[in-house]
Design a protein around this motif. Structure first.
Motif, PDB file in Angstrom:
ATOM      1  N   ARG A  98       0.833  -1.223   0.000  1.00 45.40           N
ATOM      2  CA  ARG A  98       0.000   0.000   0.000  1.00 45.40           C
ATOM      3  C   ARG A  98       0.859   1.262   0.000  1.00 45.40           C
ATOM      4  NH1 ARG A  98      -4.154  -2.560   4.399  1.00 45.40           N
ATOM      5  NH2 ARG A  98      -5.237  -3.903   2.907  1.00 45.40           N
ATOM      6  N   GLN A 138     -12.265 -10.727   3.093  1.00 43.88           N
ATOM      7  CA  GLN A 138     -12.640  -9.497   2.401  1.00 43.88           C
ATOM      8  C   GLN A 138     -11.561  -9.169   1.374  1.00 43.88           C
ATOM      9  OE1 GLN A 138     -12.825  -5.907   4.745  1.00 43.88           O
ATOM     10  NE2 GLN A 138     -14.349  -5.007   3.367  1.00 43.88           N
ATOM     11  N   THR A 142      -5.582  -7.476   4.498  1.00 44.98           N
ATOM     12  CA  THR A 142      -4.477  -8.257   5.052  1.00 44.98           C
ATOM     13  C   THR A 142      -4.957  -9.642   5.476  1.00 44.98           C
ATOM     14  OG1 THR A 142      -4.867  -7.092   7.130  1.00 44.98           O
ATOM     15  CG2 THR A 142      -3.056  -6.299   5.766  1.00 44.98           C
ATOM     16  N   ASP A 179      -9.559  -9.166  11.189  1.00 42.84           N
ATOM     17  CA  ASP A 179      -8.969  -8.413  12.296  1.00 42.84           C
ATOM     18  C   ASP A 179      -9.682  -8.746  13.619  1.00 42.84           C
ATOM     19  OD1 ASP A 179      -8.825  -7.156   9.657  1.00 42.84           O
ATOM     20  OD2 ASP A 179      -7.630  -5.614  10.647  1.00 42.84           O
TER      21      ASP A 179
HETATM   22  N1  GLN Z   1      -6.936  -4.171   8.530  1.00 40.19           N
HETATM   23  C1  GLN Z   1      -7.311  -4.897   7.370  1.00 40.19           C
HETATM   24  C2  GLN Z   1      -6.614  -4.353   6.169  1.00 40.19           C
HETATM   25  O1  GLN Z   1      -6.091  -3.293   6.212  1.00 40.19           O
HETATM   26  C3  GLN Z   1      -8.828  -4.912   7.147  1.00 40.19           C
HETATM   27  C4  GLN Z   1      -9.417  -3.555   6.973  1.00 40.19           C
HETATM   28  C5  GLN Z   1     -10.908  -3.554   6.649  1.00 40.19           C
HETATM   29  O2  GLN Z   1     -11.467  -4.549   6.242  1.00 40.19           O
HETATM   30  N2  GLN Z   1     -11.576  -2.454   6.804  1.00 40.19           N
HETATM   31  O3  GLN Z   1      -6.571  -4.970   5.150  1.00 40.19           O
END
Ligand code: GLN
Length: 245
Positions: A98, A138, A142, A179
């Motif tokens: 990122r 998702q 991460t 998370d």
């Molecule tokens: N902390 C994780 C990431 O940065 C998930 C963040 C989220 O799903 N909002 O990928």
């Protein structure tokens, strides 16, 4: 007659100036609002949470009008790059990938990934136990990165966190990797799920800013320092994370 119209124009210009001055500049903040308690939609259909309160305080310090823009998580960095939002405040972990595309503020929260399974599942406690299994994650997170490292796992990727949890809840996935604070929150609200593993990553959340926007980055960092030093950060922390401890 000429005098009168000059006067009218002057009055008009003055009125425009006054109303124009009352309008604050917007601070457009991108987020993905199924990530409770950081950002989620409450029963009154408002987007609320720790990150939203934090963004509200930052907007106040910058003397700007906060505008929340809700989108899929993997759309946030492209939206910053395309100037559609000024910041992403979205429980976003700082990582090298990122950092190639955006800058990050000073970190404001420590987090970690955990594995969530159905309550009746007694075979999963580590990542190795997920080899060959179906994992819901998702997209662009991460948690997805962690799942990709598990041998022979099948990944099901969703734009929103709640979609990944529903897949697990409905038995179409064996686990979710997510998370820890968000996992805690989901298992409180969706029955029949549990956290199966110890936290297994070390991550820091920070606010993402467009690479070229170094003035804004500086302002955000200054605001964050003030919010921490004044005790406001602790107040918000207690408000959103008390019952998880
Ligand atoms: N902390 C994780 C990431 O940065 C998930 C963040 C989220 O799903 N909002 O990928």
């Amino acid at each position: 007659m000429r005098k009168l119209s000059t006067m009218l124009i002057l009055v008009l210009v003055f009125a425009l100036l006054i109303t124009g001055c009352g309008k604050k500049e917007e601070l457009r903040v991108g987020t993905e609002a199924t990530f409770a308690p950081f950002e989620f939609t409450n029963d009154d259909n408002e987007i609320v949470g720790f990150d939203i309160d934090l963004a509200t305080e930052i907007a106040k310090k910058l003397n700007k009008e906060l505008k929340i823009v809700n989108m899929d998580f993997d759309g946030l960095i492209p939206a910053i790059q395309a100037n559609q939002v000024d910041l992403a405040v979205a429980g976003m972990t700082v990582n090298p990938e990122r950092l190639k595309n955006v800058n990050f503020s000073t970190p404001y929260y420590d987090a970690s990934q955990v594995i969530v399974v159905q309550e009746t599942n007694n075979t999963v406690t580590t990542r190795q136990d997920l080899e060959g299994k179906i994992i819901a994650v998702q997209l662009g997170t991460t948690g997805a990165d962690a799942a990709e490292e598990i041998a022979n796992a099948t990944l099901k990727r969703f734009g929103k966190v709640n979609e990944a949890f529903l897949e697990l809840k409905n038995g179409r996935a064996d686990a979710v990797i997510i998370d820890a604070p968000v996992a805690e929150n989901y298992i409180q609200h969706l029955t029949g799920l549990k956290i199966a593993s110890e936290p297994f990553t070390e991550e820091k959340y920070a606010i993402a800013v467009k690479k070229e926007n170094s003035d804004l980055l500086e302002d955000v960092n200054k605001a964050l320092t003030e919010i921490i030093d004044s005790g406001k950060y602790q107040e918000l922390y207690d408000k959103w994370f008390k019952d998880e401890e």
